[in-house]
Design a protein around this motif. Structure first.
Motif, PDB file in Angstrom:
ATOM      1  N   GLY A 262      -8.994  -0.362  13.540  1.00 33.05           N
ATOM      2  CA  GLY A 262      -8.238  -0.826  14.696  1.00 33.05           C
ATOM      3  C   GLY A 262      -7.048   0.034  15.075  1.00 33.05           C
ATOM      4  O   GLY A 262      -6.109  -0.447  15.711  1.00 33.05           O
ATOM      5  N   GLY A 263      -7.056   1.285  14.686  1.00 35.17           N
ATOM      6  CA  GLY A 263      -6.008   2.205  15.098  1.00 35.17           C
ATOM      7  C   GLY A 263      -4.778   2.226  14.231  1.00 35.17           C
ATOM      8  O   GLY A 263      -3.810   2.929  14.550  1.00 35.17           O
ATOM      9  N   VAL A 264      -4.802   1.489  13.103  1.00 36.60           N
ATOM     10  CA  VAL A 264      -3.639   1.439  12.210  1.00 36.60           C
ATOM     11  C   VAL A 264      -4.105   1.449  10.752  1.00 36.60           C
ATOM     12  O   VAL A 264      -5.254   1.104  10.458  1.00 36.60           O
ATOM     13  N   PRO A 265      -3.217   1.809   9.812  1.00 41.56           N
ATOM     14  CA  PRO A 265      -3.598   1.869   8.390  1.00 41.56           C
ATOM     15  C   PRO A 265      -3.553   0.505   7.705  1.00 41.56           C
ATOM     16  O   PRO A 265      -2.602   0.160   7.002  1.00 41.56           O
ATOM     17  N   VAL A 266      -4.570  -0.274   7.904  1.00 47.36           N
ATOM     18  CA  VAL A 266      -4.618  -1.642   7.364  1.00 47.36           C
ATOM     19  C   VAL A 266      -4.599  -1.601   5.835  1.00 47.36           C
ATOM     20  O   VAL A 266      -5.408  -0.897   5.214  1.00 47.36           O
ATOM     21  N   PRO A 267      -3.692  -2.342   5.202  1.00 42.75           N
ATOM     22  CA  PRO A 267      -3.636  -2.350   3.736  1.00 42.75           C
ATOM     23  C   PRO A 267      -4.945  -2.797   3.107  1.00 42.75           C
ATOM     24  O   PRO A 267      -5.615  -3.703   3.606  1.00 42.75           O
ATOM     25  N   GLY A 268      -5.310  -2.111   2.018  1.00 47.58           N
ATOM     26  CA  GLY A 268      -6.509  -2.484   1.286  1.00 47.58           C
ATOM     27  C   GLY A 268      -7.766  -1.798   1.750  1.00 47.58           C
ATOM     28  O   GLY A 268      -8.832  -2.011   1.182  1.00 47.58           O
ATOM     29  N   THR A 269      -7.662  -0.979   2.795  1.00 47.90           N
ATOM     30  CA  THR A 269      -8.821  -0.193   3.217  1.00 47.90           C
ATOM     31  C   THR A 269      -8.689   1.150   2.494  1.00 47.90           C
ATOM     32  O   THR A 269      -8.480   1.206   1.311  1.00 47.90           O
ATOM     33  N   GLY A 270      -8.787   2.257   3.196  1.00 49.10           N
ATOM     34  CA  GLY A 270      -8.491   3.538   2.565  1.00 49.10           C
ATOM     35  C   GLY A 270      -7.011   3.834   2.583  1.00 49.10           C
ATOM     36  O   GLY A 270      -6.544   4.784   1.968  1.00 49.10           O
ATOM     37  N   ALA A 271      -6.294   2.979   3.304  1.00 48.22           N
ATOM     38  CA  ALA A 271      -4.850   3.142   3.456  1.00 48.22           C
ATOM     39  C   ALA A 271      -4.141   1.901   2.934  1.00 48.22           C
ATOM     40  O   ALA A 271      -4.772   0.937   2.502  1.00 48.22           O
ATOM     41  N   ASP A 272      -2.811   1.931   2.979  1.00 47.54           N
ATOM     42  CA  ASP A 272      -2.049   0.796   2.443  1.00 47.54           C
ATOM     43  C   ASP A 272      -0.836   0.471   3.298  1.00 47.54           C
ATOM     44  O   ASP A 272       0.219   0.101   2.794  1.00 47.54           O
ATOM     45  N   GLY A 273      -0.992   0.627   4.615  1.00 47.58           N
ATOM     46  CA  GLY A 273       0.099   0.265   5.495  1.00 47.58           C
ATOM     47  C   GLY A 273       1.021   1.422   5.825  1.00 47.58           C
ATOM     48  O   GLY A 273       0.689   2.597   5.634  1.00 47.58           O
ATOM     49  N   CYS A 274       2.204   1.071   6.328  1.00 46.00           N
ATOM     50  CA  CYS A 274       3.173   2.042   6.841  1.00 46.00           C
ATOM     51  C   CYS A 274       4.494   1.960   6.068  1.00 46.00           C
ATOM     52  O   CYS A 274       4.780   0.975   5.392  1.00 46.00           O
TER      53      CYS A 274
END
Length: 553
Positions: A486-498
């Motif tokens: 969805g265009g943002v680094p959603v926590p728990g995916t390959g990313a962990d937020g901002c």
């Protein structure tokens, strides 16, 4: 396509989200706690028409400007309390400013009626009573490092930009080249002094510590990663490392390495094919994924990889390893070999600024430097960092896993766009993990404790007329990079937020955040409900607020 200028100011590691910066630090005698004489009198105001007004109503990012009724220069905790009380009684909207390195409009925007400037709070000293080092909120990082090192041979694992101040740097988490070995700055935070506003408008100064029996411990916890401008005006921090024993000052904080081994190399764009670019970024992510554990034998190595736009001419990498480690050279050599494996390019001598770091020629063959000398070199020799006239946009993310093929393709596409010729544009990749990941995510307000590296997309320019073009570029690359979530680094995916110290108002805008995940989760994850409860207790009227501030329950 807009014009581009010379190299401009770049991202500031651990850059503060609200109150940062200040003047020179005075190292006081052990135990000193009385306010020194100030050239600026208590209660001093800068009004429109004053020659200082224009400078003090804006920060480093020239996109954001305030038109306050006045700027109040804070000289002590009592002065801060008086200033807040006056503003509360007059019903004025306030913001808190130090060095002005906020990446968003939290401090400088048209709604602000009073700017509270804490940059004159600059003392650094050892507090015998609290057995901790006191650092006032306006002290700049380089002065803090020098005072702690010269006085006691100790330091905190903070950011590299010399002009960032501790006020917001600490409250947002704070990190730097020593963080893989020693954790975040907030992992060494013992106490905080904050001027707060109660439900009845009562203004008081609260000192909150990490002691388990401290009734204000929650307020300390809130300042370990929630960001500045949320709960009150921070006037002072105290630092003592966990597990520190005895009463000797030099035993209360971490000791910096006596010397460090430094490498600075670049990869010319004219030698990079899409395949080589892909392999280079994959190698970076792979090494950090394999070395994210606190138990990694390479925990002392920290690297900064500036993936600059093609218009810059090269990608640049700076790496540091404490030379106190007898295996330092082997650790560094193995790292560089891992980064370049299969790329087919021999790293070259640095010939231009590394975007985040200045021209470090002579370091293609690693060199040993005293720690403080290296700290000065990295933090003060780049005009892009110290340029106070530029405009910028920043978008951050914590990464849990290596890049996907689609993400690398998005970076390559937007860094090589034919219509984009701004050399002051980069994806900054910074080593994370190690001791940062040794702390539980609810132990501090900074919840991102499983990451492998941190990143920030950013670009800088001069003219207001170019804002739409450059902000649009940043939105495009960020949205495409995180298209799967969805265009943002959603926590728990390959990313962990901002990272809250790199704030981005787009995260609260459904036009750009299409994930359905609220901005508060991106920045604070599961810690947000507790932060709301603390906000309700210490700032129930939501007096201290900005575009991404904690909302009371």
């Amino acid at each position: 396509m807009p014009e581009t200028g010379v190299q401009r100011r770049s991202v500031l590691f651990g850059a503060a989200a609200a109150a940062v910066g200040g003047a020179a630090v005075a190292a006081l005698p052990t135990g000193a706690d009385a306010a020194p004489a100030h050239a600026v009198p208590a209660g001093s105001k800068v009004l429109p028409g004053d020659p200082r007004y224009r400078e003090l109503s804006r920060g480093n990012n020239q996109r954001f400007v305030a038109q306050p009724e006045y700027i109040r220069i804070i000289t002590s905790a009592q002065d801060a309390e008086d200033a807040v009380r006056e503003a509360v009684q007059a019903g004025k909207r306030v913001s808190i400013r130090g060095g002005g390195h906020c990446f968003s409009d939290f401090v400088c925007n048209p709604e602000i009626e009073v700017v509270l400037d804490v940059s004159q709070l600059t003392r650094v000293y050892y507090d015998q009573v609290r057995r901790a080092f006191a650092v006032e909120a306006g002290a700049r990082l380089i002065n803090v490092y020098e005072s702690l090192f010269k006085g006691w041979n100790v330091t905190i694992p903070g950011g590299i930009c010399y002009s960032v101040g501790v006020g917001g740097h600490i409250s947002g988490g704070g990190y730097g080249l020593l963080s893989r070995a020693h954790g975040l700055t907030v992992d060494h935070l013992y106490a905080v002094e904050v001027v707060t506003v109660g439900a009845n408008g009562k203004v008081r100064t609260v000192v909150a510590t990490r002691e388990p029996n401290d009734p204000n411990r929650d307020l300390w916890w809130a300042h370990t990663g929630a960001g500045g401008g949320n709960f009150g005006v921070v006037t002072k921090y105290w630092f003592r490392s966990p597990g520190a024993k005895g009463s000797k000052p030099s035993d209360q904080l971490i000791n910096p390495p006596s010397t460090v081994l430094i490498s600075a190399i670049e990869f010319p764009w004219d030698q990079l094919t899409p395949e080589k670019f892909h392999r280079l970024l994959k190698n970076f992510g792979d090494w950090h994924q394999r070395n994210a554990s606190p138990n990694s034998p390479n925990v002392q190595l920290s690297s900064l990889f500036n993936v600059s736009s093609k218009a810059h001419g090269s990608l640049g990498m700076f790496t540091q390893v404490p030379n106190d480690n007898p295996n330092a050279r082997q650790i560094l050599d193995d790292y560089l070999e891992a980064i370049t494996k299969g790329v087919g390019i021999t790293p070259q001598e640095v010939t231009k600024p590394l975007a985040e770091v200045g021209i470090l020629s002579g370091f293609a063959e690693p060199r040993e430097l005293p720690w403080l000398q290296a700290t000065r070199l990295v933090g003060t020799n780049n005009p892009t960092i110290t340029n106070p006239t530029s405009r910028g946009v920043h978008k951050s993310a914590y990464m849990l896993k290596n890049f996907t093929d689609e993400q690398i393709a998005a970076v390559y596409k937007h860094m090589t766009r034919p219509d984009f010729q701004n050399p002051d544009t980069m994806l900054v990749l910074f080593s994370f993990g190690g001791q940062v990941n040794a702390v539980k995510e609810d132990a501090t307000a900074n919840a991102q404790r499983d990451t492998i590296f941190k990143m920030c997309f950013q670009t800088f320019w001069e003219k207001e007329s170019d804002d739409q073009f450059y902000v649009g570029w940043a939105r495009d690359i960020f949205s495409e990079f995180f298209a799967a979530t969805g265009g943002v680094p959603v926590p728990g995916t390959g990313a962990d937020g901002c990272y809250i110290n790199y704030p981005d108002n787009d995260m609260a805008d459904s036009t750009h955040n299409r994930s359905g995940v609220p901005w508060s989760t991106l920045y604070f994850k599961g810690n947000y409900p507790r932060l709301q409860q603390i906000k309700r207790r210490y700032d129930p009227t939501n007096y201290f607020r900005h575009k991404l501030s904690i909302e009371p329950v």
